[in-house]
Design a protein around this motif. Structure first.
Motif, short mmCIF file in Angstrom:
data_model
loop_
_atom_site.label_atom_id
_atom_site.label_comp_id
_atom_site.label_asym_id
_atom_site.label_seq_id
_atom_site.Cartn_x
_atom_site.Cartn_y
_atom_site.Cartn_z
N GLU A 131 -3.72 -14.27 36.96
CA GLU A 131 -2.41 -13.68 36.67
C GLU A 131 -1.44 -14.69 36.08
O GLU A 131 -0.51 -14.29 35.38
CB GLU A 131 -1.83 -13.07 37.95
N HIS A 132 -1.64 -15.99 36.34
CA HIS A 132 -0.68 -16.98 35.85
C HIS A 132 -0.68 -17.09 34.32
O HIS A 132 0.34 -17.44 33.72
CB HIS A 132 -1.00 -18.35 36.46
N ASN A 133 -1.82 -16.76 33.68
CA ASN A 133 -1.84 -16.82 32.21
C ASN A 133 -2.30 -15.51 31.58
O ASN A 133 -2.62 -15.46 30.39
CB ASN A 133 -2.74 -17.96 31.73
N GLU A 251 -13.88 -15.09 28.97
CA GLU A 251 -12.52 -15.02 29.48
C GLU A 251 -11.65 -14.43 28.37
O GLU A 251 -11.58 -14.99 27.27
CB GLU A 251 -12.00 -16.39 29.89
N VAL A 252 -11.02 -13.30 28.67
CA VAL A 252 -10.24 -12.58 27.66
C VAL A 252 -8.84 -12.30 28.18
O VAL A 252 -8.57 -12.37 29.38
CB VAL A 252 -10.93 -11.24 27.28
N SER A 253 -7.95 -11.96 27.26
CA SER A 253 -6.57 -11.61 27.62
C SER A 253 -6.54 -10.22 28.22
O SER A 253 -7.33 -9.34 27.86
CB SER A 253 -5.67 -11.69 26.39
N THR A 254 -5.59 -10.00 29.14
CA THR A 254 -5.44 -8.68 29.77
C THR A 254 -4.44 -7.81 29.03
O THR A 254 -4.42 -6.59 29.25
CB THR A 254 -4.97 -8.83 31.23
N GLY A 255 -3.59 -8.40 28.19
CA GLY A 255 -2.57 -7.62 27.49
C GLY A 255 -1.32 -7.39 28.30
O GLY A 255 -0.42 -6.66 27.87
N GLN A 256 -1.20 -8.03 29.46
CA GLN A 256 -0.02 -7.83 30.29
C GLN A 256 1.16 -8.68 29.82
O GLN A 256 2.31 -8.29 30.03
CB GLN A 256 -0.34 -8.17 31.75
N LEU A 257 0.89 -9.82 29.23
CA LEU A 257 1.96 -10.67 28.74
C LEU A 257 2.50 -10.12 27.43
O LEU A 257 1.76 -9.57 26.61
CB LEU A 257 1.46 -12.11 28.54
N ALA A 258 3.81 -10.27 27.22
CA ALA A 258 4.45 -9.76 26.01
C ALA A 258 3.82 -10.39 24.77
O ALA A 258 3.57 -11.59 24.72
CB ALA A 258 5.95 -10.05 26.04
N GLY A 259 3.56 -9.54 23.79
CA GLY A 259 3.02 -10.03 22.52
C GLY A 259 1.53 -10.28 22.52
O GLY A 259 1.01 -10.84 21.55
N THR A 260 0.81 -9.88 23.58
CA THR A 260 -0.64 -10.09 23.63
C THR A 260 -1.37 -8.75 23.64
O THR A 260 -0.82 -7.72 24.04
CB THR A 260 -1.04 -10.89 24.87
N LEU A 261 -2.62 -8.78 23.19
CA LEU A 261 -3.48 -7.61 23.20
C LEU A 261 -4.57 -7.80 24.24
O LEU A 261 -5.00 -8.93 24.50
CB LEU A 261 -4.12 -7.40 21.82
N PRO A 262 -5.05 -6.72 24.85
CA PRO A 262 -6.15 -6.88 25.80
C PRO A 262 -7.48 -7.17 25.08
O PRO A 262 -7.67 -6.78 23.93
CB PRO A 262 -6.19 -5.52 26.51
#
Length: 522
Positions: A131-133, A251-262
């Motif tokens: 969750e931190h990143n 390891e992939v992005s979840t899309g929860q952070l602003a400006g990111t895609l899952p």
């Protein structure tokens, strides 16, 4: 006695003429009711809200969609992602070498066999949230089940193909000294190694087959074998069924952070770059396959990370169409994607030595230094010399292209055909008798196809979501117009004076009796 001159003006004889009608000035009813002002104010507020929603509808929709697509432990997208229910088929086509006894005097004649169809079940395991990143780590477990009913052939089919074990040994020896190469030549002769082998389909696929060279490789230092782990059998998918190492650690992005895609790849096999390449080619980027970027256009480039290719691939826009009323953009692996730097100089760093032909990828670096090259099936978009070296290649864009058909606004894949062909590089080796006279070429072994088409229920749901996006702004604008009209009407009614007609007032005057008429004749 006074003289009678007549009745006073305005009076009539009889009981019906008991009322006196005289001009009366109109009178105001009173102040406008408070509810009318309250209604006008609420209507104005609703009109302003609807107008603001209409102007910002695209941003509102994007924000709502992003929240629904983000990977979280409780989101719907996570449930669909962690264990997909969409039917997956994995088709394998082998090239049967029909004239291996005449090689190298005659060029290889290849006959396509298959498809050998397997039903694939896939799920993501060892899911760990960071969750931190805003990332999630996992491994993918793939299970394959042979579908004999829908296959064109059985696992008992006998297939003649290139002896890949011997070809890999010769390829790794190309920089050895004279004595080492002669030693390899003697070993190949002693173990009765041939250019070609004939094995059952099941042996070439998941079951594997034993070979004395594999036993010999166990006693050699890792520098000689390219670091490949020792195995007792060889098969193209040997020990991959139900394995967690097929795609490796992701390891992939979840899309929860602003400006990111899952679903955007950030780390693969615990690395944040590709150690097999240098410069721009070592960068790790693109979608991991399940989630696509949104708001795609004809100028967009779809960037995908493909573990089997050990690299990121850029897919270009090629076409648009419609599936069951839902529009899509199609992005495909083009000639530029697999180019050897002739068309795309940025691809030079992918060569890793041999990069003589366009339309192929050298993946030997991530295959333990084996002579593996990947292309589209039948060398589609490849150098014509590749097809001229063998007989049996019939490239067809409809059957052999690698593409993603994506709903451009939502970024949802509607139709996917992932196809690529495995080829083995071979060249003459003066000090190895088995390979003294072979031509320099890429030998086709097999090609695979994985097709996924979204089902009708999801298509219907996507049409509904797309309709909300297309018409939501218009509906809000119409609502703002309706509220504005109602406010205007209410405001006009609030400002207009309310009069009472004089005749109506007169009817409510108190009637006068005859005695009063005599006292007040006028």
């Amino acid at each position: 006695m006074p003289q009678f001159t007549g009745l006073p003006t305005g009076l009539k004889i009889g009981k019906r003429l008991r009322y006196r009608v005289s001009p009366v000035a109109p009178k105001m009813r009173g102040r406008t009711p408070r509810w009318l002002w309250v209604g006008a104010g609420c209507g104005a507020l609703l009109a302003l809200t609807a107008l603001s929603a209409a102007l910002a509808w695209t941003n509102i929709f994007d924000s709502a969609l992003a929240s629904q697509l983000a990977l979280t432990p409780t989101s719907r997208s996570y449930r669909d992602w962690v264990e997909p229910t969409v039917p997956l088929n994995f088709d394998i086509y082998f090239f049967n070498w029909t004239n291996s006894e005449e090689f190298p005097d005659e060029k290889p004649v290849l006959q396509q066999l298959g498809p050998y169809r397997f039903r694939e079940k896939r799920k993501h395991v060892n899911v760990t949230w960071h969750e931190h990143n805003g990332t999630v780590a996992y491994k993918t477990q793939r299970s394959w089940f042979f579908d004999e009913q829908n296959s064109n052939g059985t696992l008992q089919d006998n297939i003649t193909t290139l002896n890949v074990i011997a070809a890999s040994a010769v390829y790794r020896s190309r920089y050895w000294g004279f004595l080492q190469q002669k030693g390899l030549s003697m070993g190949l002769s002693m173990f009765n190694q041939k250019i070609a082998v004939s094995k059952l389909a099941k042996e070439l696929l998941f079951e594997g087959y034993a070979d004395p060279l594999l036993d010999l490789a166990k006693s050699l230092p890792p520098s000689t074998t390219g670091g490949a782990p020792p195995v007792d059998r060889f098969g193209w998918f040997y020990e991959r069924n139900n394995s967690l190492e097929t795609d490796g650690y992701m390891e992939v992005s979840t899309g929860q952070l602003a400006g990111t895609l899952p679903g955007q790849i950030l780390r693969w096999n615990y690395e944040d770059h590709l150690p097999y390449y240098e410069g721009e080619c070592s960068k790790l980027s693109g979608s991991a396959g399940e989630f696509m970027p949104r708001n795609l256009t004809e100028d967009s480039v779809l960037t995908m990370f493909v573990p089997d290719l050990c690299r990121t691939v850029n897919m270009d826009y090629v076409d648009s169409g419609e599936i069951d009323g839902l529009m899509y953009h199609k992005y495909a692996v083009s000639q530029r994607s697999f180019d050897n730097s002739t068309l795309s100089p940025s691809n030079t760093c992918f060569c890793n030595g041999e990069c003589a032909w366009s339309g192929v990828m050298n993946v030997s670096a991530c295959r333990f230094n084996s002579p593996a090259f990947l292309s589209l099936p039948h060398f589609l978009h490849g150098d014509p010399q590749l097809r001229e070296a063998v007989e049996g290649m019939e490239p067809n864009p409809e059957e052999h292209s690698f593409y993603f058909a994506v709903e451009p606004k939502l970024g949802v894949p509607l139709d996917v055909s992932a196809r690529f062909q495995l080829n083995i590089y071979m060249e003459p080796s003066p000090n190895v008798a088995l390979y003294q006279n072979v031509p320099r070429m890429l030998f086709p072994i097999f090609w695979v196809e994985q097709k996924v088409k979204i089902d009708d229920n999801v298509i219907a749901e996507l049409r509904y979501v797309r309709a909300i996006f297309d018409w939501g702004g218009t509906v809000c604008a119409c609502a703002a117009l309706v509220f504005a009209i109602l406010v205007t009407i209410a405001t006009c009614c609030a400002r207009k004076p309310q009069y009472i007609k004089s005749e109506l007032l007169a009817s409510f005057e108190k009637p006068k009796d005859e005695a009063e008429l005599k006292l007040n004749p006028i």
